[in-house]
Structures are given as C-alpha cells and as structure tokens.
Enzyme design. Structure first.
Site, PDB file in Angstrom:
ATOM      1  CE  LYS A   1      40.137  42.966  44.249  1.00  0.00           C
ATOM      2  NZ  LYS A   1      40.849  44.109  44.695  1.00  0.00           N
TER       3      LYS A   1
ATOM      4  NE  ARG B   1      38.841  44.431  50.720  1.00  0.00           N
ATOM      5  CZ  ARG B   1      40.161  45.335  50.563  1.00  0.00           C
ATOM      6  NH1 ARG B   1      40.399  46.190  51.591  1.00  0.00           N
ATOM      7  NH2 ARG B   1      41.033  44.860  49.810  1.00  0.00           N
TER       8      ARG B   1
ATOM      9  NE  ARG C   1      52.980  40.852  46.516  1.00  0.00           N
ATOM     10  CZ  ARG C   1      51.817  41.488  46.349  1.00  0.00           C
ATOM     11  NH1 ARG C   1      51.102  41.725  45.337  1.00  0.00           N
ATOM     12  NH2 ARG C   1      51.122  42.091  47.528  1.00  0.00           N
TER      13      ARG C   1
ATOM     14  NE  ARG D   1      52.874  44.759  50.787  1.00  0.00           N
ATOM     15  CZ  ARG D   1      51.836  44.993  49.948  1.00  0.00           C
ATOM     16  NH1 ARG D   1      51.923  46.044  49.201  1.00  0.00           N
ATOM     17  NH2 ARG D   1      50.705  44.347  49.925  1.00  0.00           N
TER      18      ARG D   1
ATOM     19  NE  ARG E   1      46.145  40.945  52.570  1.00  0.00           N
ATOM     20  CZ  ARG E   1      46.986  41.070  51.531  1.00  0.00           C
ATOM     21  NH1 ARG E   1      47.926  40.512  51.454  1.00  0.00           N
ATOM     22  NH2 ARG E   1      46.629  41.809  50.473  1.00  0.00           N
TER      23      ARG E   1
END
Ligand SMILES: [Zn+2]
Length: 223
Positions: free
Chosen positions: A16, A91, A130, A162, A173
């Site tokens: 997004k 959120r 990533r 990360r 998450r």
C-alpha cells in the site's frame, strides 16, 4: 470538485505504500504515512519519537493518543485542503472515530477507505526476504537481490534483516493487524466507504484497479 480524502488500509507488506506514492504523484495530494512520520520522530529523538520507539522495537503498535495528535494537525493543514492520502492511520476503530470527528469539524468526510488485501503467507514471503543496509537501501533476496549476497550494491555496506522483517516479528505484526484492523474494516464497511482491491498482482496491475476505482468514485461524487 470536492476533496478526495482517502484512507489506505492493508497489512504490512501489502504494497500500500507503493500504491500511496503513485496516488500522490497522480493526484498531487499530500501523502501522510504514519510509519514515516513516526520513524522521522524516532530519528530526531523527539519526545513522541522516544515514546514510539519503545513500542516499535517490540513490533507493537504505537498507542492512539500519540498518533491522533500528529495526524489531526496534518489533515487540518492548508496542504490538505483538496484532500489527502492517509497510510497507516487509522489503524483502530478509536482512531477512525477520532478522524471522523476531526473531519466533520472541518465539514468533510472520508471519501473512501481502500483496502489492499494480500494473504498472510504471501506477506511473510515478501517481508521475510527484505535486506536493508545501514543507509536505508533495501533489497529482496527473491525479487530484487543485490549482485553480491549480503552486500549493498549502492554503498557497499553489509546488509541485515531489520527487526521488523524477522519472521517472528512479522507474524506478531500480522496477528496484531488482524486483531485491531478487522473491526476497522467492518466499521468502514458499515459506513459504505470501504473499497476492496486485491494486492496480490504486480504493482502496475494493482494500481490500474485503484485508478479504475477512483474514476468510479469521482463519477459518483459528481452525479
Ligand atoms: Zn547501502
């Protein structure tokens, strides 16, 4: 033409952010990504930044009261007169209510909450691959590998995963996302402002769907 006040919804890794940036260029509207705003505050070690960092380091969401103030100030700014794109806010239903309240004070409302949906397993694949360098250059072991494994092509620094991209943090998450965001999705659906877009295709294909949706929304607004 009336203002285009957009909310982008979707799990971390749904793309997004990419869609938001394209929208920003296309529509010339300010783009407010809560993640960027908070990370800037963390870097600058502001009071909000230090408060937020403790939550972000654990993969937890930053509490409402910290974020609402920051966003309210921005949607009420001169830059956002013709509309805005919000990414990462609201959120929770509480945040959505705070936003609705703020906008109604300004005689405005959310034009559409655009939900970009991607299955969990696809997100773990996208985020878990990533690799980041200390200077913020980002690669992906599968989709955008560096020419030498573990080394940044741009600056030669060592690449690392990360904290946010570690599998156990991704899962944490995603479960937080479902728990807190599903009621929010239902909330926008009840108000008739929810629009669903599938985020599993390539970014260009997803963006075509977003553009088609906006064209429809504009026709409806003008009708
Ligand atoms: Zn680098």
């Amino acid at each position: 033409m009336s203002a285009l006040n957009l909310v982008l919804l979707g799990p971390p890794g749904s793309g997004k952010g990419t869609q938001g940036e394209r929208l920003q260029e296309d529509l010339e509207l300010p783009y407010y990504a809560t993640g960027d705003i908070l990370r800037a505050a963390v870097r600058e070690e502001t009071e909000i930044g230090r408060e937020a960092k403790a939550f972000m380091d654990r993969g937890d969401l930053v509490p409402d009261e910290v974020i609402i103030g920051v966003i309210a100030e921005r949607v009420d700014s001169h830059a956002a007169e013709d509309g805005f794109i919000l990414d990462g806010f609201p959120r929770t239903v509480g945040q959505a209510e705070a936003l609705e309240q703020k906008l109604s004070e300004l005689g405005r409302r959310v034009t559409a909450a655009i939900l970009i949906s991607v299955p969990d397993e696809e997100i773990v694949r996208r985020l878990g691959g990533r690799r980041t360098c200390p200077n913020g250059h980002i690669f992906h072991v599968e989709f955008d590998p560096p020419s030498q494994e573990g080394v940044c092509d741009v600056c030669g620094a060592e690449l690392y995963v990360r904290d946010d991209d570690k599998p156990e943090v991704i899962k944490h998450r995603l479960s937080q996302y479902s728990e807190k965001t599903e009621p929010l999705v239902a909330w926008y659906e009840e108000r008739g402002t929810l629009e669903r877009i599938s985020g599993t295709g390539a970014p260009d294909a997803v963006y075509e769907d977003v553009r088609a949706l906006l064209a429809t929304l504009r026709m409806e607004e003008e009708a």
